[in-house]
Design a protein around this motif. Structure first.
Motif, mmCIF file in Angstrom:
data_model
loop_
_atom_site.group_PDB
_atom_site.id
_atom_site.type_symbol
_atom_site.label_atom_id
_atom_site.label_comp_id
_atom_site.label_asym_id
_atom_site.label_seq_id
_atom_site.Cartn_x
_atom_site.Cartn_y
_atom_site.Cartn_z
ATOM 1 N N GLU A 111 -1.115 -4.912 -7.624
ATOM 2 C CA GLU A 111 -0.971 -3.728 -6.779
ATOM 3 C C GLU A 111 0.388 -3.685 -6.092
ATOM 4 O O GLU A 111 0.749 -2.682 -5.480
ATOM 5 C CB GLU A 111 -2.094 -3.636 -5.750
ATOM 6 N N TYR A 112 1.161 -4.777 -6.202
ATOM 7 C CA TYR A 112 2.508 -4.806 -5.627
ATOM 8 C C TYR A 112 3.587 -4.819 -6.700
ATOM 9 O O TYR A 112 4.765 -4.960 -6.391
ATOM 10 C CB TYR A 112 2.657 -6.020 -4.709
ATOM 11 N N THR A 113 3.199 -4.668 -7.951
ATOM 12 C CA THR A 113 4.171 -4.634 -9.049
ATOM 13 C C THR A 113 3.941 -3.452 -9.994
ATOM 14 O O THR A 113 4.893 -2.968 -10.603
ATOM 15 C CB THR A 113 4.114 -5.927 -9.881
ATOM 16 N N GLY A 114 2.691 -3.044 -10.158
ATOM 17 C CA GLY A 114 2.360 -2.029 -11.147
ATOM 18 C C GLY A 114 2.383 -2.548 -12.569
ATOM 19 O O GLY A 114 2.380 -1.772 -13.528
ATOM 20 N N ILE A 147 -0.895 2.467 -4.216
ATOM 21 C CA ILE A 147 -0.657 2.822 -5.614
ATOM 22 C C ILE A 147 0.745 2.347 -5.994
ATOM 23 O O ILE A 147 1.733 2.788 -5.402
ATOM 24 C CB ILE A 147 -0.792 4.342 -5.831
ATOM 25 N N PRO A 148 0.865 1.442 -6.992
ATOM 26 C CA PRO A 148 2.158 0.840 -7.277
ATOM 27 C C PRO A 148 2.934 1.448 -8.432
ATOM 28 O O PRO A 148 4.097 1.096 -8.639
ATOM 29 C CB PRO A 148 1.770 -0.599 -7.642
ATOM 30 N N SER A 149 2.293 2.331 -9.209
ATOM 31 C CA SER A 149 2.939 2.760 -10.445
ATOM 32 C C SER A 149 2.831 4.262 -10.647
ATOM 33 O O SER A 149 1.859 4.909 -10.225
ATOM 34 C CB SER A 149 2.335 2.037 -11.654
ATOM 35 N N VAL A 170 -2.488 10.330 -0.543
ATOM 36 C CA VAL A 170 -1.993 9.390 -1.546
ATOM 37 C C VAL A 170 -0.902 8.541 -0.899
ATOM 38 O O VAL A 170 0.053 9.082 -0.332
ATOM 39 C CB VAL A 170 -1.418 10.118 -2.774
ATOM 40 N N SER A 171 -1.061 7.230 -0.953
ATOM 41 C CA SER A 171 -0.032 6.354 -0.386
ATOM 42 C C SER A 171 0.308 5.257 -1.385
ATOM 43 O O SER A 171 -0.560 4.738 -2.083
ATOM 44 C CB SER A 171 -0.482 5.766 0.952
ATOM 45 N N PHE A 172 1.590 4.923 -1.431
ATOM 46 C CA PHE A 172 2.130 4.014 -2.436
ATOM 47 C C PHE A 172 2.534 2.686 -1.814
ATOM 48 O O PHE A 172 2.962 2.634 -0.646
ATOM 49 C CB PHE A 172 3.366 4.646 -3.084
ATOM 50 N N SER A 173 2.415 1.601 -2.578
ATOM 51 C CA SER A 173 3.067 0.350 -2.195
ATOM 52 C C SER A 173 4.506 0.436 -2.698
ATOM 53 O O SER A 173 4.762 0.926 -3.799
ATOM 54 C CB SER A 173 2.350 -0.860 -2.798
ATOM 55 N N CYS A 174 5.445 -0.038 -1.867
ATOM 56 C CA CYS A 174 6.863 0.177 -2.163
ATOM 57 C C CYS A 174 7.644 -1.125 -2.149
ATOM 58 O O CYS A 174 7.339 -2.044 -1.381
ATOM 59 C CB CYS A 174 7.464 1.161 -1.164
ATOM 60 N N ARG A 175 8.673 -1.171 -2.999
ATOM 61 C CA ARG A 175 9.504 -2.379 -3.117
ATOM 62 C C ARG A 175 10.708 -2.351 -2.181
ATOM 63 O O ARG A 175 11.299 -3.390 -1.886
ATOM 64 C CB ARG A 175 9.979 -2.555 -4.547
ATOM 65 N N ASP A 176 11.118 -1.151 -1.748
ATOM 66 C CA ASP A 176 12.285 -1.025 -0.882
ATOM 67 C C ASP A 176 12.186 0.302 -0.136
ATOM 68 O O ASP A 176 11.093 0.883 -0.048
ATOM 69 C CB ASP A 176 13.595 -1.152 -1.678
ATOM 70 N N SER A 177 13.298 0.801 0.368
ATOM 71 C CA SER A 177 13.278 1.994 1.215
ATOM 72 C C SER A 177 13.316 3.300 0.441
ATOM 73 O O SER A 177 13.431 4.371 1.054
ATOM 74 C CB SER A 177 14.460 1.945 2.195
#
Length: 285
Positions: A111-114, A147-149, A170-177
């Motif tokens: 869930e943190y990479t997709g 949601i990662p992907s 709808v909310s996403f997990s994000c890797r940066d800004s």
């Protein structure tokens, strides 16, 4: 609007053992009253919304634990029922039925990479049974979260088109800004839902607080923005302490900045507690 905080975090503080792939969903079977107690604590702290314990709940996950399909479906519906009980006891509020990502069921951090082994069609098929149960429940809306992907976002958009009566955020997990976990620009992912009257907000959760201002900037001008980051804690080995927004007052101050930047639904995710929500309420009052 003030959302709740980390459900699993609070359940563990209340003494629950959340070991195993079902995580907080195991308590739907073992101790649903404790889930209701956690929801009640967030309402008492000032939350307007209870997000259900269905994030990790899935029919395949329950079947792997030896339950039959009927019992699995009952437990998913129960997640909404206990949240609604807490809401009614609090005298008001909303129930958001959590639609966690496919990666949560994999229990491998996807869930943190997709990084999935299913394509878009496979994700639609995997999500559909739980989606239909929650959409038919008494929940006020569905919270499609972490949601990662981009492929999973497209799958959820297709399910949304199949159920025109349901409301979602709808909310996403994000890797940066600026990007969700698989590298897709968040503005592009959120645009899948732009203009759809069923979508009440799009945004970010379970992401480090330091990325939130930039992500709000990427989303501003579209749908209302929802943000509920984690505490951003990292272990400082030199001082042997967690660093991040561990102080609920600091979290509340940050929430005020997120509101000023354009967020309109604000809460907390992993390692946040009712005290964090109390401070959000105080700073946004």
């Amino acid at each position: 609007m003030v959302l709740d905080g980390g459900l699993a975090t609070l359940l563990e503080r209340l003494g629950a053992d959340l070991g195993g792939e079902l995580w907080s969903a195991r308590l739907l079977l073992e101790d649903p009253a404790l889930i209701r107690e956690a929801h009640a604590a967030y309402f008492a702290a000032g939350a307007d919304v209870a997000t259900t314990a269905s994030y990790q709940a899935s029919i395949p996950g329950f079947l792997r634990k030896g339950l039959d399909r009927g019992e699995a479906e009952r437990l998913i519906r129960l997640s909404v029922e206990v949240a609604a009980q807490a809401r009614d006891e609090a005298g008001g509020g909303l129930v958001a039925a959590s639609v966690g990502p496919y990666g949560a069921c994999l229990a491998n951090g996807a869930e943190y990479t997709g990084d999935y082994d299913l394509d878009e069609d496979g994700l639609v098929a995997w999500h559909r049974p739980r989606w239909e149960l929650l959409a038919a429940s008494e929940a006020d809306l569905l919270a499609c979260e972490t949601i990662p992907s981009f492929a999973e976002a497209r799958a959820l958009a297709r399910l949304l088109d199949e159920t025109p009566s349901v409301k979602v955020w709808v909310s996403f997990s994000c890797r940066d800004s600026a990007r969700i976990s698989d590298g897709t620009p968040i503005a592009e992912a959120a645009a899948l839902f732009s203009g759809n009257p069923q979508v009440v907000a799009a945004g970010v959760n379970c992401t480090a607080p330091r990325h939130i201002p930039g992500l709000i900037g990427e989303l501003r001008g579209g749908l209302p923005v929802v943000v509920y980051p984690n505490s951003g804690e990292t272990w400082d080995a030199a001082s042997r302490r967690w660093r991040g927004l561990t102080d609920p007052i600091e979290y509340g101050q940050a929430a005020k900045e997120w509101q000023a930047a354009g967020a309109s639904l604000i809460g907390g995710c992993c390692r946040t507690t009712p005290e964090h929500i109390r401070q959000i309420r105080a700073h946004l009052a």
